[in-house]
Write a protein that holds these residues in place. Structure first.
Motif, PDB file in Angstrom:
ATOM      1  N   PHE A 135      13.754   5.201 -17.632  1.00 39.90           N
ATOM      2  CA  PHE A 135      14.722   4.496 -16.798  1.00 39.90           C
ATOM      3  C   PHE A 135      14.022   3.582 -15.795  1.00 39.90           C
ATOM      4  O   PHE A 135      14.365   2.405 -15.678  1.00 39.90           O
ATOM      5  CB  PHE A 135      15.596   5.514 -16.054  1.00 39.90           C
ATOM      6  N   VAL A 136      13.028   4.110 -15.099  1.00 37.66           N
ATOM      7  CA  VAL A 136      12.359   3.294 -14.081  1.00 37.66           C
ATOM      8  C   VAL A 136      11.629   2.128 -14.749  1.00 37.66           C
ATOM      9  O   VAL A 136      11.610   1.013 -14.220  1.00 37.66           O
ATOM     10  CB  VAL A 136      11.387   4.142 -13.241  1.00 37.66           C
ATOM     11  N   MET A 137      11.066   2.387 -15.921  1.00 35.79           N
ATOM     12  CA  MET A 137      10.410   1.317 -16.668  1.00 35.79           C
ATOM     13  C   MET A 137      11.420   0.211 -16.983  1.00 35.79           C
ATOM     14  O   MET A 137      11.134  -0.971 -16.829  1.00 35.79           O
ATOM     15  CB  MET A 137       9.832   1.885 -17.971  1.00 35.79           C
ATOM     16  N   SER A 138      12.622   0.606 -17.403  1.00 37.17           N
ATOM     17  CA  SER A 138      13.648  -0.383 -17.728  1.00 37.17           C
ATOM     18  C   SER A 138      14.003  -1.221 -16.510  1.00 37.17           C
ATOM     19  O   SER A 138      14.105  -2.443 -16.595  1.00 37.17           O
ATOM     20  CB  SER A 138      14.913   0.315 -18.225  1.00 37.17           C
ATOM     21  N   VAL A 139      14.166  -0.551 -15.374  1.00 39.12           N
ATOM     22  CA  VAL A 139      14.509  -1.285 -14.152  1.00 39.12           C
ATOM     23  C   VAL A 139      13.385  -2.252 -13.779  1.00 39.12           C
ATOM     24  O   VAL A 139      13.631  -3.411 -13.431  1.00 39.12           O
ATOM     25  CB  VAL A 139      14.789  -0.306 -12.991  1.00 39.12           C
ATOM     26  N   VAL A 141      11.160  -3.612 -15.775  1.00 34.32           N
ATOM     27  CA  VAL A 141      11.133  -4.722 -16.724  1.00 34.32           C
ATOM     28  C   VAL A 141      12.240  -5.718 -16.380  1.00 34.32           C
ATOM     29  O   VAL A 141      12.042  -6.933 -16.418  1.00 34.32           O
ATOM     30  CB  VAL A 141      11.288  -4.216 -18.173  1.00 34.32           C
ATOM     31  N   MET A 142      13.399  -5.177 -16.003  1.00 34.20           N
ATOM     32  CA  MET A 142      14.509  -6.059 -15.670  1.00 34.20           C
ATOM     33  C   MET A 142      14.157  -6.940 -14.478  1.00 34.20           C
ATOM     34  O   MET A 142      14.365  -8.159 -14.503  1.00 34.20           O
ATOM     35  CB  MET A 142      15.753  -5.219 -15.359  1.00 34.20           C
ATOM     36  N   GLY A 158       1.817  -1.516 -15.082  1.00 35.33           N
ATOM     37  CA  GLY A 158       0.850  -2.566 -15.377  1.00 35.33           C
ATOM     38  C   GLY A 158       1.019  -3.108 -16.784  1.00 35.33           C
ATOM     39  O   GLY A 158       0.796  -4.291 -17.039  1.00 35.33           O
ATOM     40  N   LEU A 159       1.447  -2.230 -17.683  1.00 40.48           N
ATOM     41  CA  LEU A 159       1.577  -2.649 -19.080  1.00 40.48           C
ATOM     42  C   LEU A 159       2.773  -3.568 -19.327  1.00 40.48           C
ATOM     43  O   LEU A 159       2.914  -4.103 -20.417  1.00 40.48           O
ATOM     44  CB  LEU A 159       1.669  -1.421 -19.988  1.00 40.48           C
ATOM     45  N   ILE A 160       3.631  -3.740 -18.315  1.00 38.69           N
ATOM     46  CA  ILE A 160       4.744  -4.673 -18.492  1.00 38.69           C
ATOM     47  C   ILE A 160       4.188  -6.066 -18.814  1.00 38.69           C
ATOM     48  O   ILE A 160       4.787  -6.832 -19.560  1.00 38.69           O
ATOM     49  CB  ILE A 160       5.625  -4.734 -17.222  1.00 38.69           C
TER      50      ILE A 160
END
Lengths: 254, 219
Positions: free
Chosen positions: B51-55, B57-58, B115-117
């Motif tokens: 979830f936090v990754m999605s936010v 990325v958004m 960082g991988l974003i």
């Protein structure tokens, strides 16, 4: 088409703007980040003796329960003692010791290389519920990055009262499980010395402690399925870090 | 004097709505374009990091899309990829720093993945394909839409993997409370391993294509 001149100027200006934005953000946010790291360190230390602190009262609880901080050399002598917000001996605040640097110094010394100053290892003495606990910080290498933790010993210096583990980037669901209570609770009641105070450390056993001889099971815990390398890393972290306190502990129990 | 003032496009015109809703299904970055698969494997063992990754990325995708779109006429095409990379990298570092300062616990959860974003193909794909040729507002919508498309797949995978792999939902022990362990149920350790994420993605793609024949390629 854009000229080369334009491209060079464009790239330079862009990089300078981005650098300025990032460095000012970093400078502005640094105090917040450092406070977070410090609070987390305090909360971790307190958690190993089962005192639940939150961000707001961490500092107060720390000052209340941690009665003494020691910096020990490998011969087992205190080179610095910090007590009641003041130095009783030396001028090195044990809380501020960077364990990573000290472990590296130790490693260099063991390899026969020269280092500046002798390694000093911190120990926190906690008085809680009329009992005394000795908290030893841990640090080591995991699979993807550093792992760390605290181990609290009871006043016989061998029985584990509680542990905490943290990690930078172990695999979620696998190695990262070392940070869960389920893993950490296994350590409670285990011993790092045998009855004759011979240092045994606590091993993290692949396949479970059921594979160990029955009298050795008190020195082992179950490893994490799928997290073998992290499990090994935890075992060697505990062994490497605790061995630095062996001299001090042997002096205390005599 | 001609009164040919161009009719101002409403903020949520049908065309703009498409920008948001198409990436959720027909143009989904993960299941249709097969981008961003690497992070879909890495962060979906549990719901919370997914979830936090999605936010994150958004936030990065929307901001990068807007910035690139505003600069699009000034960017020399020969160094456009470099410009895009610098902007994405700067935004990712900002997000990482802000998380570390104000949401320390969350940032610890995500560790290296923030960082991988930077290396997420969806970002470069959207910047190249959309932001370089469109105005800031549509670019913003496009960013949000694609990030949503990415997010719902991630969260679905994470839900399945966490439920069957660890027996929890958002760290809440569902299986234990249902008493399934007592009747001999065991967590499936394979679910936690990365290959399972691919299999779950595969199943989602299968369901999606069986419902929407347009997506099935001609032989």
């Amino acid at each position: 088409m854009f000229s080369n001149r334009y491209i060079f100027i464009y790239a330079s200006v862009m990089v300078i703007i981005v650098a300025a934005v990032l460095s000012s953000a970093a400078t502005y946010l640094k105090p917040y980040q450092e406070r977070n790291i410090r609070t987390e360190k305090i909360m971790d230390i307190l958690k190993s003796v089962k005192i639940d602190a939150d961000k707001a009262d961490a500092e107060t609880l720390y000052n209340k329960y941690i009665v003494e901080e020691l910096a020990l050399n490998t011969a087992g002598d205190a080179i610095s003692i910090y007590k009641n917000q003041g130095f009783e001996k030396g001028d090195l605040r044990p809380f501020d010791i960077k364990l990573k640097t000290e472990l590296k110094k130790k490693q260099f010394l063991d390899a026969g290389k020269k280092v500046d100053g002798e390694p000093a290892f911190p120990m926190y003495i906690c008085k809680h519920d009329n009992k005394t606990f000795y908290i030893i910080p841990l640090r080591g290498k995991g699979l993807w990055g550093p792992i760390w933790g605290n181990i609290a010993l009871e006043d016989d210096f061998k029985t584990v009262y509680g542990v905490t583990f943290g990690h930078k980037g172990e695999t979620p669901g696998l190695g990262a499980e070392i940070a869960t209570l389920a893993f950490q609770d296994q350590f409670v009641g285990k011993t790092i010395f045998d009855d004759n105070y011979k240092f045994t450390s606590i091993d993290v056993v692949k396949g479970g402690i059921a594979t160990m001889p029955a009298d050795q099971q008190i020195h082992g815990v179950d490893a994490i399925s799928g997290g073998t390398i992290t499990s090994h890393a935890v075992a060697s972290m505990i062994r490497d870090c605790l061995s630095n306190y062996e001299a001090y502990i042997k002096k205390q129990i005599k | 004097m001609s009164e040919a003032v161009k009719q101002k496009e409403p903020l949520f015109s049908p065309k703009n709505k498409k920008l948001i809703f198409n990436p959720l299904s027909k143009e989904n970055p993960i299941t249709v374009q097969v981008l961003g698969i690497c992070s879909a494997l890495a962060v979906t063992a549990k719901l919370e990091p997914a979830f936090v990754m999605s936010v994150s990325v958004m936030a990065v995708l929307a901001a990068a899309n807007v910035i690139i779109s505003m600069l699009r006429n000034t960017i020399p095409s020969r160094i456009r990829i470099i410009v895009q990379l610098v902007i994405v990298a700067a935004l990712v570092i900002l997000v990482d720093q802000v998380l570390k300062a104000f949401a320390y616990d969350v940032s610890k959860q995500l560790s290296v993945f923030v960082g991988l974003i930077i290396t997420n193909c969806i970002l470069m794909g959207r910047l190249e394909a959309f932001a370089m040729g469109n105005k800031p507002w549509p670019a913003f919508l496009d960013g949000i839409g694609n990030a949503m498309g990415y997010a719902w797949i991630l969260i679905t995978i994470a839900f399945v993997r966490e439920l069957f792999g660890s027996g929890t939902i958002w760290n809440y022990p569902v299986m234990e409370n249902l008493g399934l362990y007592d009747i001999g149920y065991k967590n499936n350790g394979f679910m936690i391993l990365p290959p399972m994420a691919l299999i779950v993605v595969g199943i989602i793609i299968w369901i999606q294509r069986s419902r929407d024949k347009e997506l099935v390629e001609e032989k």
